[in-house]
Design a protein around this motif. Structure first.
Motif, PDB file in Angstrom:
ATOM      1  N   PHE A   1      -4.119   9.350   7.096  1.00  0.00           N
ATOM      2  CA  PHE A   1      -3.616   8.313   6.484  1.00  0.00           C
ATOM      3  C   PHE A   1      -2.575   7.490   7.518  1.00  0.00           C
ATOM      4  O   PHE A   1      -1.691   8.101   7.875  1.00  0.00           O
ATOM      5  CB  PHE A   1      -3.026   8.602   5.054  1.00  0.00           C
ATOM      6  CG  PHE A   1      -3.889   9.214   4.263  1.00  0.00           C
ATOM      7  CD1 PHE A   1      -4.845   8.454   3.344  1.00  0.00           C
ATOM      8  CD2 PHE A   1      -3.877  10.510   4.075  1.00  0.00           C
ATOM      9  CE1 PHE A   1      -5.668   9.020   2.581  1.00  0.00           C
ATOM     10  CE2 PHE A   1      -4.743  11.279   3.198  1.00  0.00           C
ATOM     11  CZ  PHE A   1      -5.711  10.482   2.393  1.00  0.00           C
ATOM     12  N   LEU A   2      -3.014   6.225   7.565  1.00  0.00           N
ATOM     13  CA  LEU A   2      -2.000   5.564   8.661  1.00  0.00           C
ATOM     14  C   LEU A   2      -1.153   4.396   7.671  1.00  0.00           C
ATOM     15  O   LEU A   2      -1.669   3.971   6.751  1.00  0.00           O
ATOM     16  CB  LEU A   2      -2.668   4.811   9.492  1.00  0.00           C
ATOM     17  CG  LEU A   2      -3.823   5.638  10.347  1.00  0.00           C
ATOM     18  CD1 LEU A   2      -4.485   4.369  11.270  1.00  0.00           C
ATOM     19  CD2 LEU A   2      -3.129   6.633  11.363  1.00  0.00           C
TER      20      LEU A   2
ATOM     21  N   ILE B   1      -3.701  14.378   7.206  1.00  0.00           N
ATOM     22  CA  ILE B   1      -2.313  13.950   7.969  1.00  0.00           C
ATOM     23  C   ILE B   1      -1.825  12.567   7.451  1.00  0.00           C
ATOM     24  O   ILE B   1      -2.505  11.633   7.471  1.00  0.00           O
ATOM     25  CB  ILE B   1      -2.585  13.799   9.366  1.00  0.00           C
ATOM     26  CG1 ILE B   1      -3.231  15.163   9.969  1.00  0.00           C
ATOM     27  CG2 ILE B   1      -1.480  13.555  10.510  1.00  0.00           C
ATOM     28  CD1 ILE B   1      -3.613  15.241  11.336  1.00  0.00           C
ATOM     29  N   PHE B   2      -0.364  12.580   7.318  1.00  0.00           N
ATOM     30  CA  PHE B   2      -0.069  11.266   6.989  1.00  0.00           C
ATOM     31  C   PHE B   2       0.986  10.802   8.177  1.00  0.00           C
ATOM     32  O   PHE B   2       1.999  11.228   8.469  1.00  0.00           O
ATOM     33  CB  PHE B   2       0.994  11.319   5.602  1.00  0.00           C
ATOM     34  CG  PHE B   2       1.555  10.197   5.169  1.00  0.00           C
ATOM     35  CD1 PHE B   2       0.789   9.479   3.994  1.00  0.00           C
ATOM     36  CD2 PHE B   2       2.671   9.422   5.589  1.00  0.00           C
ATOM     37  CE1 PHE B   2       1.407   8.215   3.605  1.00  0.00           C
ATOM     38  CE2 PHE B   2       3.144   8.220   5.018  1.00  0.00           C
ATOM     39  CZ  PHE B   2       2.452   7.679   3.671  1.00  0.00           C
TER      40      PHE B   2
ATOM     41  N   LEU C   1      10.112  14.533   1.509  1.00  0.00           N
ATOM     42  CA  LEU C   1       9.948  15.248   0.451  1.00  0.00           C
ATOM     43  C   LEU C   1       8.727  15.021  -0.252  1.00  0.00           C
ATOM     44  O   LEU C   1       7.908  15.734  -0.683  1.00  0.00           O
ATOM     45  CB  LEU C   1      11.202  15.877  -0.259  1.00  0.00           C
ATOM     46  CG  LEU C   1      11.153  16.649  -1.448  1.00  0.00           C
ATOM     47  CD1 LEU C   1      10.905  17.965  -0.858  1.00  0.00           C
ATOM     48  CD2 LEU C   1      12.409  16.419  -2.428  1.00  0.00           C
ATOM     49  N   GLN C   2       8.599  13.835  -0.612  1.00  0.00           N
ATOM     50  CA  GLN C   2       7.375  13.015  -1.251  1.00  0.00           C
ATOM     51  C   GLN C   2       6.173  13.488  -0.714  1.00  0.00           C
ATOM     52  O   GLN C   2       5.069  13.633  -1.245  1.00  0.00           O
ATOM     53  CB  GLN C   2       7.608  11.615  -1.735  1.00  0.00           C
ATOM     54  CG  GLN C   2       6.435  11.037  -2.538  1.00  0.00           C
ATOM     55  CD  GLN C   2       6.729   9.588  -2.464  1.00  0.00           C
ATOM     56  OE1 GLN C   2       7.292   8.915  -1.911  1.00  0.00           O
ATOM     57  NE2 GLN C   2       6.173   9.052  -3.810  1.00  0.00           N
ATOM     58  N   ILE C   3       6.108  13.172   0.757  1.00  0.00           N
ATOM     59  CA  ILE C   3       5.107  13.530   1.508  1.00  0.00           C
ATOM     60  C   ILE C   3       4.490  15.027   1.475  1.00  0.00           C
ATOM     61  O   ILE C   3       3.188  15.376   1.261  1.00  0.00           O
ATOM     62  CB  ILE C   3       5.082  12.992   2.987  1.00  0.00           C
ATOM     63  CG1 ILE C   3       5.398  11.557   2.921  1.00  0.00           C
ATOM     64  CG2 ILE C   3       3.992  13.340   3.924  1.00  0.00           C
ATOM     65  CD1 ILE C   3       5.653  10.861   4.162  1.00  0.00           C
ATOM     66  N   GLN C   4       5.580  15.751   1.638  1.00  0.00           N
ATOM     67  CA  GLN C   4       5.360  17.299   1.759  1.00  0.00           C
ATOM     68  C   GLN C   4       4.568  17.706   0.461  1.00  0.00           C
ATOM     69  O   GLN C   4       4.031  18.576   0.337  1.00  0.00           O
ATOM     70  CB  GLN C   4       6.729  17.983   2.045  1.00  0.00           C
ATOM     71  CG  GLN C   4       6.655  19.601   2.316  1.00  0.00           C
ATOM     72  CD  GLN C   4       7.899  20.355   2.467  1.00  0.00           C
ATOM     73  OE1 GLN C   4       8.973  19.425   2.534  1.00  0.00           O
ATOM     74  NE2 GLN C   4       7.904  21.470   2.448  1.00  0.00           N
ATOM     75  N   ARG C   5       5.446  17.255  -0.679  1.00  0.00           N
ATOM     76  CA  ARG C   5       4.828  17.747  -2.077  1.00  0.00           C
ATOM     77  C   ARG C   5       3.571  17.309  -2.406  1.00  0.00           C
ATOM     78  O   ARG C   5       2.775  18.097  -2.951  1.00  0.00           O
ATOM     79  CB  ARG C   5       5.743  17.205  -3.173  1.00  0.00           C
ATOM     80  CG  ARG C   5       7.022  18.089  -3.072  1.00  0.00           C
ATOM     81  CD  ARG C   5       8.086  17.543  -4.205  1.00  0.00           C
ATOM     82  NE  ARG C   5       9.435  18.247  -4.319  1.00  0.00           N
ATOM     83  CZ  ARG C   5      10.416  17.863  -5.072  1.00  0.00           C
ATOM     84  NH1 ARG C   5      10.298  16.584  -5.784  1.00  0.00           N
ATOM     85  NH2 ARG C   5      11.336  18.690  -5.100  1.00  0.00           N
TER      86      ARG C   5
ATOM     87  N   MET D   1       4.435  11.659  13.259  1.00  0.00           N
ATOM     88  CA  MET D   1       5.196  10.255  13.733  1.00  0.00           C
ATOM     89  C   MET D   1       4.792   9.727  15.029  1.00  0.00           C
ATOM     90  O   MET D   1       4.584  10.679  15.933  1.00  0.00           O
ATOM     91  CB  MET D   1       6.527  10.130  13.460  1.00  0.00           C
ATOM     92  CG  MET D   1       6.920  10.463  12.059  1.00  0.00           C
ATOM     93  SD  MET D   1       8.790  10.248  11.766  1.00  0.00           S
ATOM     94  CE  MET D   1       9.206  10.425  10.156  1.00  0.00           C
ATOM     95  N   SER D   2       4.591   8.506  15.261  1.00  0.00           N
ATOM     96  CA  SER D   2       4.460   7.929  16.604  1.00  0.00           C
ATOM     97  C   SER D   2       5.968   8.285  17.348  1.00  0.00           C
ATOM     98  O   SER D   2       6.974   8.544  16.922  1.00  0.00           O
ATOM     99  CB  SER D   2       4.457   6.574  16.448  1.00  0.00           C
ATOM    100  OG  SER D   2       3.107   6.207  15.609  1.00  0.00           O
ATOM    101  N   ARG D   3       5.596   8.228  18.680  1.00  0.00           N
ATOM    102  CA  ARG D   3       6.552   8.515  19.538  1.00  0.00           C
ATOM    103  C   ARG D   3       7.783   7.277  19.598  1.00  0.00           C
ATOM    104  O   ARG D   3       7.454   6.028  19.188  1.00  0.00           O
ATOM    105  CB  ARG D   3       6.353   8.692  20.924  1.00  0.00           C
ATOM    106  CG  ARG D   3       5.689  10.054  21.172  1.00  0.00           C
ATOM    107  CD  ARG D   3       4.999  10.147  22.475  1.00  0.00           C
ATOM    108  NE  ARG D   3       3.732   9.227  22.534  1.00  0.00           N
ATOM    109  CZ  ARG D   3       3.056   9.132  23.702  1.00  0.00           C
ATOM    110  NH1 ARG D   3       3.047   9.736  24.701  1.00  0.00           N
ATOM    111  NH2 ARG D   3       1.878   8.188  23.487  1.00  0.00           N
ATOM    112  N   LYS D   4       8.930   7.312  19.930  1.00  0.00           N
ATOM    113  CA  LYS D   4       9.968   6.264  19.617  1.00  0.00           C
ATOM    114  C   LYS D   4       9.521   4.956  20.461  1.00  0.00           C
ATOM    115  O   LYS D   4       9.172   5.281  21.620  1.00  0.00           O
ATOM    116  CB  LYS D   4      11.307   6.704  20.178  1.00  0.00           C
ATOM    117  CG  LYS D   4      12.442   5.670  19.959  1.00  0.00           C
ATOM    118  CD  LYS D   4      13.496   6.104  20.326  1.00  0.00           C
ATOM    119  CE  LYS D   4      14.748   5.353  20.232  1.00  0.00           C
ATOM    120  NZ  LYS D   4      16.110   5.648  20.437  1.00  0.00           N
TER     121      LYS D   4
END
Length: 446
Positions: A288-289, A350-351, A366-370, A377-380
Motif C-alpha cells: 500500500f502506497l 507493507i504500508f 499506532l493505527q498502522i501497527q494495529r 518509509m522513503s529515505r529523506k
C-alpha cells in the motif's frame, strides 16, 4: 525513370549515370544528350542505307522509353541536314554556333538569348527568396527543420510560380535535397494522395479519444482506448506520426526534480525502507502506497487529497479530501482502507509513505501497527522511493481540473469521479493494456 515537364524530358540522376556509360554518348545533362561525332556519322550512313532511326538507336544501346520515342527521328533529321550541307566534316567537327543545323554553344548567345537569360536570373533570385520564406513559415515551434517531402513541395510550387525551366537542380541544392529524390517525389503523387486520405480517416478515430480526454492523452493511452472502446488495432508509432502531422499535442506535466537531489542517497529514516522501490510484488493488497497532494481551486483556495494506492494493481483503494492538513486527513484515509479490506489483511502487507509528519506521528504509527501492516518509509528527500504514488498524482493533475470548482464539496465530487474513471476506465500500457480493476481480476485468476 523520366518525368515530363512541359515539352521537355527530364533525366534523373540514376538515368544520367546509365546514359553516360553508353560509348556513343559524349555527355548528358538534366534535359539533353550530346552524342559522339562518330555515332552521328554512322547513324546518318545507316539511315541512308535504309535502317529506320529507332532501329539505329536501339542497336546503339539506347532505351527509347528513357530518351523518348521521337528522339531518334528528330536527331537524325538534324544530322542529315548538317551532313548534306557540310559533309562528313560537318558531323566530325563541332559546328555549333557556326551556322550548322545544330545548336549554338553556351558561350555564344544572341541578344535575344542574353535577355532571356537575364530574366531567368531575376526569376531565380525571386525563387530563392520565396523558398527561404516558405521554409521559415513551415517550421513549427518544436520542429525547426523541414522534412524532405516539405522541401520537395516548396521546390515544386516555386518552379511553377516563377515559370522557371532548367532550374530544378539548383533549387534542390539550395534546399539541401537530391534531385533524384525530388523526381521520385513527383512520381509518387498518387500514393501520397491515397496515404493522406487514409491518414484523415484514422485521424477521426484518434481525435475522438483525444478530445474525450480533453487533449490530455498521449499515443499509448489513445492506442489502448482504440482497442478497448472502438475495437480498432493501430500501431502506436502511427498514432504518434498522425498526432505530429495534425498537431495534436498532449498537455503533459514537466519534470520538476528536487534541487538538491544529491541528498536523496543520505540515510535518515524514521522507519526502515522495507519496500526499496519494489512497488509491484505481483499480489493485490500486499503493498500500500500513500501520500498527500495539494489541489488549488476557486479563488486561490487549497484542498488536500490523501490517497492509498495498491502497488500491484495500481488501484486507488482509499482517498480523502480535506480543507486543512491536520492529522485526521490521514487517519480517515486509513480507516476507509480498512473498511474496504474488511479484515482481510495480507500477512506480509507493507504500508509505505514518505517521512511527512502525518506518517511519523505516534498516533498514525499506532493505527498502522494495529491494522497489521509493516510500516515502511522513503529515505529523506527521496521522491523516487515512492515514485508510483507520485506518478498517479502527476497524471491526475494532467487529466483533472478543479480550478473551476467553487466549494470543497465540488472538489470532492470531481476527485471521486476521476478516481472512479482511473480505476475502471483508464487503460495503462504497463498493466497489459488493462484498467487497474481489470488487472486486479487478471492477477486473482492467474
Amino acid at each position: 525513370m523520366t518525368v515530363g515537364n512541359l515539352n521537355r524530358t527530364l533525366f534523373t540522376e540514376d538515368i544520367i549515370r546509365r546514359l553516360e556509360k553508353n560509348p556513343n554518348v559524349q555527355r548528358v545533362s538534366e534535359t539533353n544528350i550530346s552524342y559522339t561525332a562518330e555515332f552521328k556519322l554512322a547513324a546518318v550512313k545507316a539511315y541512308n542505307e535504309g535502317t529506320p532511326p529507332s532501329e539505329i538507336f536501339l542497336r546503339a544501346g539506347f532505351d527509347l522509353e528513357i530518351i523518348g520515342s521521337k528522339k531518334p527521328k528528330h536527331s537524325l533529321k538534324r544530322w542529315r541536314d548538317c551532313y548534306a550541307k557540310y559533309g562528313e566534316t560537318g558531323l566530325l567537327e563541332e559546328r555549333r554556333g557556326k551556322g550548322s543545323a545544330g545548336r549554338k554553344p553556351a558561350g555564344v548567345l544572341s541578344a535575344d538569348e542574353e535577355l532571356k537569360r537575364a530574366k531567368a536570373k531575376i526569376k531565380l533570385l525571386e525563387a530563392e527568396v520565396g523558398l527561404s520564406k516558405k521554409a521559415r513559415s513551415a517550421r513549427t515551434e518544436k520542429r525547426k527543420t523541414l522534412t524532405p517531402s516539405e522541401r520537395y513541395e516548396i521546390i515544386y510550387h516555386t518552379l511553377r510560380a516563377h515559370g522557371l525551366s532548367r532550374m530544378t537542380r539548383y533549387l534542390c541544392g539550395v534546399a539541401a535535397v537530391s534531385t533524384s529524390g525530388y523526381y521520385r517525389w513527383l512520381g509518387s503523387e498518387q500514393k501520397r494522395q491515397l496515404r493522406t486520405a487514409d491518414d484523415e480517416r484514422d485521424l477521426v478515430l484518434i481525435k475522438q479519444h483525444f478530445d474525450a480526454l480533453h487533449g490530455k492523452a498521449g499515443a499509448l493511452v489513445i492506442k489502448m482506448r482504440l482497442e478497448h472502446l472502438s475495437g480498432v488495432t493501430m500501431n502506436h508509432k502511427k498514432i504518434r506520426r498522425l498526432m505530429r502531422k495534425f498537431n495534436l499535442v498532449a498537455a503533459i506535466r514537466q519534470a520538476n526534480p528536487y534541487r538538491k537531489m544529491a541528498k536523496a542517497t543520505q540515510e535518515h529514516q524514521t522507519c526502515a525502507n522495507l519496500l526499496k522501490r519494489q512497488f509491484d510484488q505481483k499480489e493485490p493488497e500486499k503493498v500500500f502506497l500513500t501520500d498527500i497532494t495539494y489541489l488549488r481551486y476557486g479563488n486561490g483556495q487549497w484542498a488536500y487529497l490523501s490517497c492509498i494506492k495498491d502497488g500491484a494493481t495500481r488501484q486507488i483503494l482509499a482517498d480523502c479530501v480535506a480543507g486543512t492538513l491536520e492529522l485526521p486527513l490521514v487517519e480517515k484515509t486509513i480507516r476507509r482502507l480498512l473498511e474496504r479490506l474488511d479484515g482481510s489483511i495480507h500477512p506480509e502487507a507493507i504500508f509505505h509513505s514518505d517521512q511527512g509528519m502525518h506518517y511519523t506521528h505516534p498516533k498514525t504509527r499506532l493505527q498502522i501497527q494495529r491494522a497489521g501492516f509493516q510500516q515502511s518509509m522513503s529515505r529523506k528527500g527521496n521522491c523516487w522511493d515512492n515514485a508510483s504514488m507520485e506518478s498517479f498524482f502527476g497524471h491526475m493533475k494532467d487529466e483533472m481540473n478543479v480550478r473551476d470548482c467553487q466549494t470543497l464539496t465540488e472538489v470532492r465530487a470531481r476527485v471521486s469521479d476521476y478516481i472512479a474513471y482511473y480505476n475502471s476506465e483508464r487503460y495503462q500500457w504497463t498493466l497489459k493494456k488493462m484498467t487497474p480493476d481489470e488487472f486486479r481480476s487478471h492477477l486473482l485468476v492467474s
